[in-house]
Design a protein around this motif. Sequence first.
Motif, PDB file in Angstrom:
ATOM      1  N   HIS A  59     -20.448 -12.979  16.887  1.00 10.87           N
ATOM      2  CA  HIS A  59     -19.920 -12.379  17.610  1.00 10.87           C
ATOM      3  C   HIS A  59     -18.371 -12.147  17.723  1.00 10.87           C
ATOM      4  O   HIS A  59     -17.573 -12.204  18.622  1.00 10.87           O
ATOM      5  CB  HIS A  59     -19.995 -12.657  19.681  1.00 10.87           C
ATOM      6  N   ASP A  60     -18.051 -11.747  16.064  1.00 10.94           N
ATOM      7  CA  ASP A  60     -16.995 -11.681  16.108  1.00 10.94           C
ATOM      8  C   ASP A  60     -15.496 -11.002  16.899  1.00 10.94           C
ATOM      9  O   ASP A  60     -14.680 -11.713  17.747  1.00 10.94           O
ATOM     10  CB  ASP A  60     -16.608 -10.816  14.533  1.00 10.94           C
ATOM     11  N   ALA A  90     -21.834 -19.236  21.125  1.00 10.28           N
ATOM     12  CA  ALA A  90     -20.202 -19.595  20.280  1.00 10.28           C
ATOM     13  C   ALA A  90     -19.379 -18.853  21.984  1.00 10.28           C
ATOM     14  O   ALA A  90     -18.153 -19.497  21.792  1.00 10.28           O
ATOM     15  CB  ALA A  90     -20.538 -18.825  19.224  1.00 10.28           C
ATOM     16  N   VAL A  91     -19.044 -17.895  22.197  1.00  8.76           N
ATOM     17  CA  VAL A  91     -18.476 -16.716  22.718  1.00  8.76           C
ATOM     18  C   VAL A  91     -18.298 -17.574  24.189  1.00  8.76           C
ATOM     19  O   VAL A  91     -17.464 -18.243  25.032  1.00  8.76           O
ATOM     20  CB  VAL A  91     -19.399 -16.439  23.691  1.00  8.76           C
ATOM     21  N   ASP A  92     -19.140 -18.498  24.811  1.00  7.29           N
ATOM     22  CA  ASP A  92     -18.957 -19.261  25.943  1.00  7.29           C
ATOM     23  C   ASP A  92     -18.479 -20.821  25.968  1.00  7.29           C
ATOM     24  O   ASP A  92     -17.789 -20.902  26.187  1.00  7.29           O
ATOM     25  CB  ASP A  92     -20.427 -19.753  26.806  1.00  7.29           C
ATOM     26  N   PHE A  93     -19.167 -20.724  24.147  1.00  7.04           N
ATOM     27  CA  PHE A  93     -18.154 -22.468  23.959  1.00  7.04           C
ATOM     28  C   PHE A  93     -16.548 -21.889  24.103  1.00  7.04           C
ATOM     29  O   PHE A  93     -16.216 -22.922  24.006  1.00  7.04           O
ATOM     30  CB  PHE A  93     -18.691 -22.855  22.491  1.00  7.04           C
ATOM     31  N   ALA A  94     -16.399 -20.941  23.456  1.00  9.39           N
ATOM     32  CA  ALA A  94     -15.001 -20.874  22.992  1.00  9.39           C
ATOM     33  C   ALA A  94     -14.103 -20.082  24.124  1.00  9.39           C
ATOM     34  O   ALA A  94     -13.266 -20.656  24.492  1.00  9.39           O
ATOM     35  CB  ALA A  94     -14.794 -19.520  22.174  1.00  9.39           C
ATOM     36  N   ARG A  95     -14.323 -19.536  25.456  1.00  8.32           N
ATOM     37  CA  ARG A  95     -13.708 -19.231  26.439  1.00  8.32           C
ATOM     38  C   ARG A  95     -14.238 -21.347  27.221  1.00  8.32           C
ATOM     39  O   ARG A  95     -12.473 -20.190  28.149  1.00  8.32           O
ATOM     40  CB  ARG A  95     -15.401 -18.421  27.058  1.00  8.32           C
TER      41      ARG A  95
END
Length: 251
Positions: free
Chosen positions: A21-22, A230-235
């Motif tokens: 999800h770049d 990945a997006v949840d982790f990054a946020r």
Amino acid sequence: MISIDINCDMGEGFGIYELGHDEELLAEVTSANIACGFHAGDPSVMRKTVQSALRHGVAIGAHPGFADLAGFGRRKLQLSPAEVQDLITYQIGALQAFVQQEGGILHHVKPHGALYNMAAVSAPLAEAIAGAIADLDRSLILYGLSGSELVRAGHAAGLKVASEVFADRTYQADGTLTPRTRADALLHDASQAAAQIIHLLNTGTVRATDGTIVTIEADTVCIHGDGVHAVDFARELKRCLLSEGIALAAI
């Protein structure tokens, strides 16, 4: 003030196949490691990812790996140091061309997958990677596993080196990452992953899977872009770091 770089592996689709999800991740991270066409990616994906990173103001790094598309670069290949040096040079050069055409500057190099993990414990491989980068462009920063042979080789080659830690991986007592073949290799909870990084930045240590306290240095923290969450982790990681008064910035 403590400052940390958040990096993410990106550009790992190819042809008609999309991965990760770049676009969403680029809004959360400060550095992007872009696949160079061997373990993942292709020329069109490379250019598109470079363009996206530049729009978001994210530092761009080359993410070279083994020529192992089927295994996503996570299978160990037995190459000579000379072959590894050529492999690294070829892939950096390819991405550097796209970055220059798009008006950007290549910022760093982070090996991928099995190559990264093998170089963490093999001095000859680490020296081949560091040597390839130094011979090509000494302004490039080498990202390597904290405390590893790759970090030592980078310093010996006169490169600027970033010690890397992982938000979504667990550690062994020797400071290496837990092999992905083990059930406890990955952290699946974003809050747990963020807590590991906050603890690491505040104490300079991480708890290994066997309970050992491992001293570790952190300049940059990795989020795997191919992860389901990945997006949840990054946020969550970004939110927790900012709430702790930790600044986010590329190295």
